[in-house]
Design a protein around this motif. Structure first.
Motif, PDB file in Angstrom:
ATOM      1  N   HIS A  42      68.630 -13.344   1.310  1.00  0.00           N
ATOM      2  CA  HIS A  42      68.237 -14.667   0.837  1.00  0.00           C
ATOM      3  C   HIS A  42      68.497 -14.727  -0.652  1.00  0.00           C
ATOM      4  O   HIS A  42      68.375 -13.718  -1.350  1.00  0.00           O
ATOM      5  CB  HIS A  42      66.758 -14.970   1.113  1.00  0.00           C
ATOM      6  N   GLY A  62      66.729 -16.898   6.756  1.00  0.00           N
ATOM      7  CA  GLY A  62      66.145 -18.017   7.493  1.00  0.00           C
ATOM      8  C   GLY A  62      66.712 -18.173   8.894  1.00  0.00           C
ATOM      9  O   GLY A  62      66.099 -18.824   9.747  1.00  0.00           O
ATOM     10  N   VAL A  94      61.362 -16.828   1.676  1.00  0.00           N
ATOM     11  CA  VAL A  94      62.190 -16.901   2.891  1.00  0.00           C
ATOM     12  C   VAL A  94      62.353 -15.512   3.503  1.00  0.00           C
ATOM     13  O   VAL A  94      62.318 -15.341   4.731  1.00  0.00           O
ATOM     14  CB  VAL A  94      63.562 -17.538   2.573  1.00  0.00           C
ATOM     15  N   ASP A 113      59.120 -14.600   5.130  1.00  0.00           N
ATOM     16  CA  ASP A 113      59.022 -15.316   6.405  1.00  0.00           C
ATOM     17  C   ASP A 113      59.826 -14.593   7.488  1.00  0.00           C
ATOM     18  O   ASP A 113      59.366 -14.469   8.631  1.00  0.00           O
ATOM     19  CB  ASP A 113      59.530 -16.751   6.210  1.00  0.00           C
TER      20      ASP A 113
END
Ligand SMILES: Cc1cc2nc3c(=O)[nH]c(=O)nc-3n(C[C@H](O)[C@H](O)[C@H](O)COP(=O)(O)O)c2cc1C
Length: 165
Positions: free
Chosen positions: A11, A42, A69, A72
């Motif tokens: 990312h 993502g 990100v 996540d």
């Protein structure tokens, strides 16, 4: 024998980490017997981890942590991959303004939970961006730093292909 798959999850907010990941990917892809998958964090999930033989995690350090990100991705993937990727090799690329060590430590802890094996020390590139303007500006990573990323990608891929890792 089928090609080993090296998954590079990355990312990037201002482009620095992306250049690092692309440099590692290009060098790794040049190794015979290795197939590189370069995926945005993502877009990646636990199924991508299960389908690969080794991993590069590439992230900026943001607020003394991996980027949101990237976090996540780890949150979505952690339990789906737990106990199913034990012993696989990994490496870490960090793009930071001035530090990068906390992001590297976070990834090391997650990788320890997954029982992954590091193939190298975390590779941290500092862009020396200090002001808000410099931090938000697009980044151009130095050729010498990109060469370090290429060397890591090449060595990782060579080891994977030979079955060293
Ligand atoms: C919100 C934010 C927080 C940041 N926090 C840190 C930090 O804690 N430590 C650090 O060394 N750099 C920090 N930086 C600087 C970035 O790591 C640096 O600009 C890096 O080049 C970003 O990588 P990228 O170009 O792939 O997005 C921060 C940048 C942003 C936007």
């Amino acid at each position: 024998m089928s090609a080993k798959i090296l998954l590079i999850i990355h990312h990037s907010l201002t482009g620095g980490t992306r250049q690092m990941a692309q440099a590692a990917a290009a060098a790794a892809q040049a190794e015979e017997g290795v197939q590189v998958r370069l995926l945005e964090a993502g877009q990646a999930g636990p199924e991508d981890l299960l389908a690969a033989d080794g991993y590069v995690f590439a992230t900026p350090e943001n607020l003394a942590a991996v980027s949101g990100v990237m976090k996540d991705f780890f949150d979505r993937s952690y339990y789906g991959a737990l106990d199913r990727i034990n012993g696989r090799p990994y490496a870490t690329l960090i793009c930071a303004g001035s530090d990068g060590h906390n992001a590297a430590r976070q990834i090391a802890r997650i990788a320890t939970g997954w029982r992954l094996q590091p193939v190298a020390e975390p590779l941290i590139v500092c862009t020396h961006a200090q002001t808000p303007e410099a931090i938000l500006a697009p980044k151009q990573i130095d050729a010498a730093e990109l060469e370090r990323c290429r060397e890591l990608g090449q060595a990782f891929a060579a080891g994977l292909a030979l079955g060293v890792f």
